[in-house]
Design a protein around this motif. Structure first.
Motif, PDB file in Angstrom:
ATOM      1  N   UNK A 183       0.826  -1.215   0.000  1.00  0.00           N
ATOM      2  CA  UNK A 183       0.000   0.000   0.000  1.00  0.00           C
ATOM      3  C   UNK A 183       0.856   1.259   0.000  1.00  0.00           C
ATOM      4  N   UNK A 184       0.382   2.276  -0.658  1.00  0.00           N
ATOM      5  CA  UNK A 184       0.967   3.606  -0.691  1.00  0.00           C
ATOM      6  C   UNK A 184       2.325   3.683  -1.381  1.00  0.00           C
TER       7      UNK A 184
ATOM      8  N   UNK B 101       3.794  12.348   5.173  1.00  0.00           N
ATOM      9  CA  UNK B 101       3.914  12.272   6.633  1.00  0.00           C
ATOM     10  C   UNK B 101       3.358  10.953   7.173  1.00  0.00           C
ATOM     11  N   UNK B 102       2.259  10.484   6.592  1.00  0.00           N
ATOM     12  CA  UNK B 102       1.606   9.275   7.093  1.00  0.00           C
ATOM     13  C   UNK B 102       2.091   7.991   6.434  1.00  0.00           C
ATOM     14  N   UNK B 103       2.483   8.073   5.148  1.00  0.00           N
ATOM     15  CA  UNK B 103       2.745   6.851   4.396  1.00  0.00           C
ATOM     16  C   UNK B 103       4.117   6.809   3.733  1.00  0.00           C
ATOM     17  N   UNK B 104       4.903   7.858   3.831  1.00  0.00           N
ATOM     18  CA  UNK B 104       6.205   7.899   3.173  1.00  0.00           C
ATOM     19  C   UNK B 104       6.076   8.352   1.727  1.00  0.00           C
ATOM     20  N   UNK B 105       7.219   8.481   1.067  1.00  0.00           N
ATOM     21  CA  UNK B 105       7.233   8.929  -0.322  1.00  0.00           C
ATOM     22  C   UNK B 105       6.920   7.740  -1.225  1.00  0.00           C
TER      23      UNK B 105
ATOM     24  N   UNK C 136       0.323  20.271   0.867  1.00  0.00           N
ATOM     25  CA  UNK C 136      -0.738  19.345   1.278  1.00  0.00           C
ATOM     26  C   UNK C 136      -0.292  17.898   1.104  1.00  0.00           C
ATOM     27  N   UNK C 137       0.332  17.611  -0.025  1.00  0.00           N
ATOM     28  CA  UNK C 137       0.793  16.250  -0.317  1.00  0.00           C
ATOM     29  C   UNK C 137       1.775  15.762   0.756  1.00  0.00           C
TER      30      UNK C 137
END
Length: 118
Positions: A58-59, A98-102, A91-92
């Motif tokens: 995910x992400x 911040x929550x899921x990494x690059x 925003x990104x």
């Protein structure tokens, strides 16, 4: 002011002006607008579309788009039409990185906000 179709242009003009044959004049002007013709081109791109691969985690691969009317289960970040690319990038990073990494990849339409400084 942006480039609008006949109906929206007429609505704006009617609020402030009137002249005989106004609708006909607006139709003629809109039909000759080079910018509108380019934006509404019916020419298909000469690129074969390929389906996106299914991500392994995910992400790691995300899709970005500016759309309205999303279902409740969709992860979305509210923004305004007037937000510039710098604000979208902020925003990104604040809401996704911040929550899921690059992510490894970002798929998007060719929106001006995503193509400029983002």
């Amino acid at each position: 002011m942006g480039h609008f179709e006949v109906v929206k242009t007429l609505d704006i003009l009617i609020e402030h002006f009137f002249w005989p044959h106004m609708k006909r004049d607006v139709e003629i002007i809109c039909s000759k607008c080079v910018t509108c013709k380019k934006a509404k081109s019916t020419v298909k791109p000469h690129v074969m579309y390929m389906p996106l691969p299914v991500p392994n985690e995910p992400w790691t691969d995300i899709l970005m788009d500016f759309i309205l009317g999303l279902p409740r289960c969709t992860y979305f970040i509210p923004s305004r039409k007037t937000d510039d690319a710098t604000h979208i990038a902020d925003l990104f990073f604040r809401e996704v990185v911040r929550l899921h990494g690059i992510p490894k990849t970002i798929v998007s339409d060719r929106n001006v906000k995503l193509l400029s400084h983002f």
